[in-house]
Design a protein around this motif. Structure first.
Motif, PDB file in Angstrom:
ATOM      1  N   LEU A   1      63.825  29.950  65.903  1.00  0.00           N
ATOM      2  CA  LEU A   1      62.521  30.239  64.978  1.00  0.00           C
ATOM      3  C   LEU A   1      61.642  29.218  64.513  1.00  0.00           C
ATOM      4  CD1 LEU A   1      64.695  32.966  62.898  1.00  0.00           C
ATOM      5  CD2 LEU A   1      63.391  33.180  65.151  1.00  0.00           C
ATOM      6  N   ALA A   2      61.882  28.151  64.718  1.00  0.00           N
ATOM      7  CA  ALA A   2      61.088  26.911  64.145  1.00  0.00           C
ATOM      8  C   ALA A   2      59.895  26.659  64.929  1.00  0.00           C
ATOM      9  CB  ALA A   2      61.824  25.422  64.401  1.00  0.00           C
TER      10      ALA A   2
ATOM     11  N   LEU B   1      66.278  39.121  71.723  1.00  0.00           N
ATOM     12  CA  LEU B   1      64.949  39.227  71.475  1.00  0.00           C
ATOM     13  C   LEU B   1      64.186  37.947  71.271  1.00  0.00           C
ATOM     14  CD1 LEU B   1      65.472  42.434  69.551  1.00  0.00           C
ATOM     15  CD2 LEU B   1      64.344  42.135  71.730  1.00  0.00           C
ATOM     16  N   VAL B   2      64.709  37.015  70.386  1.00  0.00           N
ATOM     17  CA  VAL B   2      63.934  35.784  70.330  1.00  0.00           C
ATOM     18  C   VAL B   2      63.737  35.053  71.589  1.00  0.00           C
ATOM     19  CG1 VAL B   2      64.322  33.393  69.293  1.00  0.00           C
ATOM     20  CG2 VAL B   2      64.740  35.450  67.902  1.00  0.00           C
ATOM     21  N   GLU B   3      64.524  35.105  72.372  1.00  0.00           N
ATOM     22  CA  GLU B   3      64.638  34.668  73.745  1.00  0.00           C
ATOM     23  C   GLU B   3      63.598  35.177  74.578  1.00  0.00           C
ATOM     24  OE1 GLU B   3      65.912  31.772  75.130  1.00  0.00           O
ATOM     25  OE2 GLU B   3      67.280  31.453  73.213  1.00  0.00           O
TER      26      GLU B   3
ATOM     27  N   LEU C   1      73.918  42.994  65.425  1.00  0.00           N
ATOM     28  CA  LEU C   1      72.644  42.872  65.536  1.00  0.00           C
ATOM     29  C   LEU C   1      72.098  41.687  65.732  1.00  0.00           C
ATOM     30  CD1 LEU C   1      72.326  45.229  61.948  1.00  0.00           C
ATOM     31  CD2 LEU C   1      71.381  45.580  64.232  1.00  0.00           C
ATOM     32  N   LEU C   2      72.740  40.503  65.102  1.00  0.00           N
ATOM     33  CA  LEU C   2      72.419  39.116  65.545  1.00  0.00           C
ATOM     34  C   LEU C   2      72.383  38.750  66.774  1.00  0.00           C
ATOM     35  CD1 LEU C   2      74.094  37.187  62.420  1.00  0.00           C
ATOM     36  CD2 LEU C   2      71.882  37.571  62.821  1.00  0.00           C
ATOM     37  N   ARG C   3      73.257  39.150  67.581  1.00  0.00           N
ATOM     38  CA  ARG C   3      73.303  38.970  68.893  1.00  0.00           C
ATOM     39  C   ARG C   3      71.898  39.522  69.830  1.00  0.00           C
ATOM     40  NH1 ARG C   3      76.425  35.060  71.071  1.00  0.00           N
ATOM     41  NH2 ARG C   3      78.650  35.253  70.007  1.00  0.00           N
ATOM     42  N   HIS C   4      71.803  40.764  69.333  1.00  0.00           N
ATOM     43  CA  HIS C   4      70.555  41.489  69.774  1.00  0.00           C
ATOM     44  C   HIS C   4      69.181  40.676  69.469  1.00  0.00           C
ATOM     45  CE1 HIS C   4      72.196  44.850  71.804  1.00  0.00           C
ATOM     46  NE2 HIS C   4      72.633  45.483  70.344  1.00  0.00           N
TER      47      HIS C   4
ATOM     48  N   ILE D   1      58.204  35.856  67.623  1.00  0.00           N
ATOM     49  CA  ILE D   1      58.084  37.146  66.961  1.00  0.00           C
ATOM     50  C   ILE D   1      58.784  37.310  65.699  1.00  0.00           C
ATOM     51  CG2 ILE D   1      60.038  38.619  68.190  1.00  0.00           C
ATOM     52  CD1 ILE D   1      56.709  39.879  68.343  1.00  0.00           C
ATOM     53  N   PHE D   2      59.843  36.689  65.545  1.00  0.00           N
ATOM     54  CA  PHE D   2      60.768  36.711  64.418  1.00  0.00           C
ATOM     55  C   PHE D   2      60.465  35.446  63.525  1.00  0.00           C
ATOM     56  CE2 PHE D   2      62.998  39.499  66.846  1.00  0.00           C
ATOM     57  CZ  PHE D   2      63.623  40.653  66.070  1.00  0.00           C
ATOM     58  N   ASP D   3      59.446  34.557  63.842  1.00  0.00           N
ATOM     59  CA  ASP D   3      59.280  33.138  63.316  1.00  0.00           C
ATOM     60  C   ASP D   3      59.065  33.274  61.809  1.00  0.00           C
ATOM     61  OD1 ASP D   3      59.814  32.304  65.687  1.00  0.00           O
ATOM     62  OD2 ASP D   3      57.902  31.082  65.748  1.00  0.00           O
ATOM     63  N   ASP D   4      58.220  34.317  61.263  1.00  0.00           N
ATOM     64  CA  ASP D   4      57.804  34.496  59.723  1.00  0.00           C
ATOM     65  C   ASP D   4      59.034  35.215  59.147  1.00  0.00           C
ATOM     66  OD1 ASP D   4      57.458  36.987  61.146  1.00  0.00           O
ATOM     67  OD2 ASP D   4      55.839  37.489  59.923  1.00  0.00           O
ATOM     68  N   GLU D   5      60.294  35.594  59.613  1.00  0.00           N
ATOM     69  CA  GLU D   5      61.291  36.082  58.948  1.00  0.00           C
ATOM     70  C   GLU D   5      62.473  35.272  58.951  1.00  0.00           C
ATOM     71  OE1 GLU D   5      61.496  39.086  57.423  1.00  0.00           O
ATOM     72  OE2 GLU D   5      59.692  39.975  58.598  1.00  0.00           O
ATOM     73  N   TYR D   6      61.980  33.847  59.398  1.00  0.00           N
ATOM     74  CA  TYR D   6      63.198  32.774  59.254  1.00  0.00           C
ATOM     75  C   TYR D   6      64.215  32.866  58.062  1.00  0.00           C
ATOM     76  CZ  TYR D   6      60.552  29.615  56.218  1.00  0.00           C
ATOM     77  OH  TYR D   6      59.799  29.092  55.364  1.00  0.00           O
TER      78      TYR D   6
END
Length: 198
Positions: free
Chosen positions: A74-75, A38-40, A31-34, A45-50
């Motif tokens: 995510l920064a 996705l972050v790239e 999941l982390l690889r995915h 899109i994931f910034d608020d879930e840091y």
């Protein structure tokens, strides 16, 4: 196309983060690889879930390494101080590899200048403080990444230069020594004792 991509990733974001928090390690790694891909694909899109990507003590090393590598991606100006503080906690960890990845991740935020106003000097000060730690792998890695910070932000020379002569003794690894020689050479005009340190 970009709008549709963000919409699709936005829909799967919450289930992905939930699965990362409560799945077995093998699944979490996948999941982390995915998430990393996705972050790239959709920055921000994931910034608020840091906080979901902070390391837990009980996690296996390979999961910790992935999470620490994802954090600088995510920064943004709002969350960078929290992320840098968290990475700073990992830097002197007993697991030397985890410390190295954390230090590299901190420098990525500074080099990419994504932390907002004042973040580059703040991160540079943290990295310079690590030079004075009597922990060889931490000091060596800090010296290595400070070379990149200095290349990108030459105005940080006044922060980086003062501790270099005394920090030379803590850096024992070949890569770190090479970085110290480079830093002393670059900061020679500001550090009068640079030739003697060399």
């Amino acid at each position: 196309v970009e709008g549709m991509r963000r919409q699709v990733v936005g829909r799967i974001r919450t289930p992905l983060v939930t699965l990362v928090a409560g799945s077995p390690p093998e699944q979490v790694h996948c999941l982390l690889r995915h998430v990393d891909s996705l972050v790239e694909l959709c920055p921000g899109i994931f910034d608020d879930e840091y906080r979901q990507f902070y390391v837990r003590y009980t996690e296996p090393s390979h999961i910790k390494y992935l999470k620490i590598a994802i954090l600088p991606k995510l920064a943004n100006p709002d969350n960078a101080p929290d992320i840098v503080a968290e990475l700073g906690e990992y830097a002197a960890d007993a697991d030397a590899q985890m410390g190295r990845i954390a230090i590299r991740s901190m420098s990525r935020i500074a080099v990419r200048d994504i932390g907002g106003e004042g973040s580059v000097p703040s991160i540079t000060r943290r990295l310079v403080d690590m030079l004075d730690l009597d922990v060889s792998n931490v000091a060596s890695e800090a010296a290595s990444v400070l070379v990149d910070v200095l290349r990108k932000h030459p105005d940080m020379m006044t922060l980086i230069a003062p501790p270099l002569p005394r920090a030379v003794k803590y850096v024992t690894e070949p890569k770190g020594k090479a970085a110290m020689i480079h830093l002393l050479g670059e900061c020679g005009e500001v550090v009068p004792e640079a030739p003697y340190s060399l």
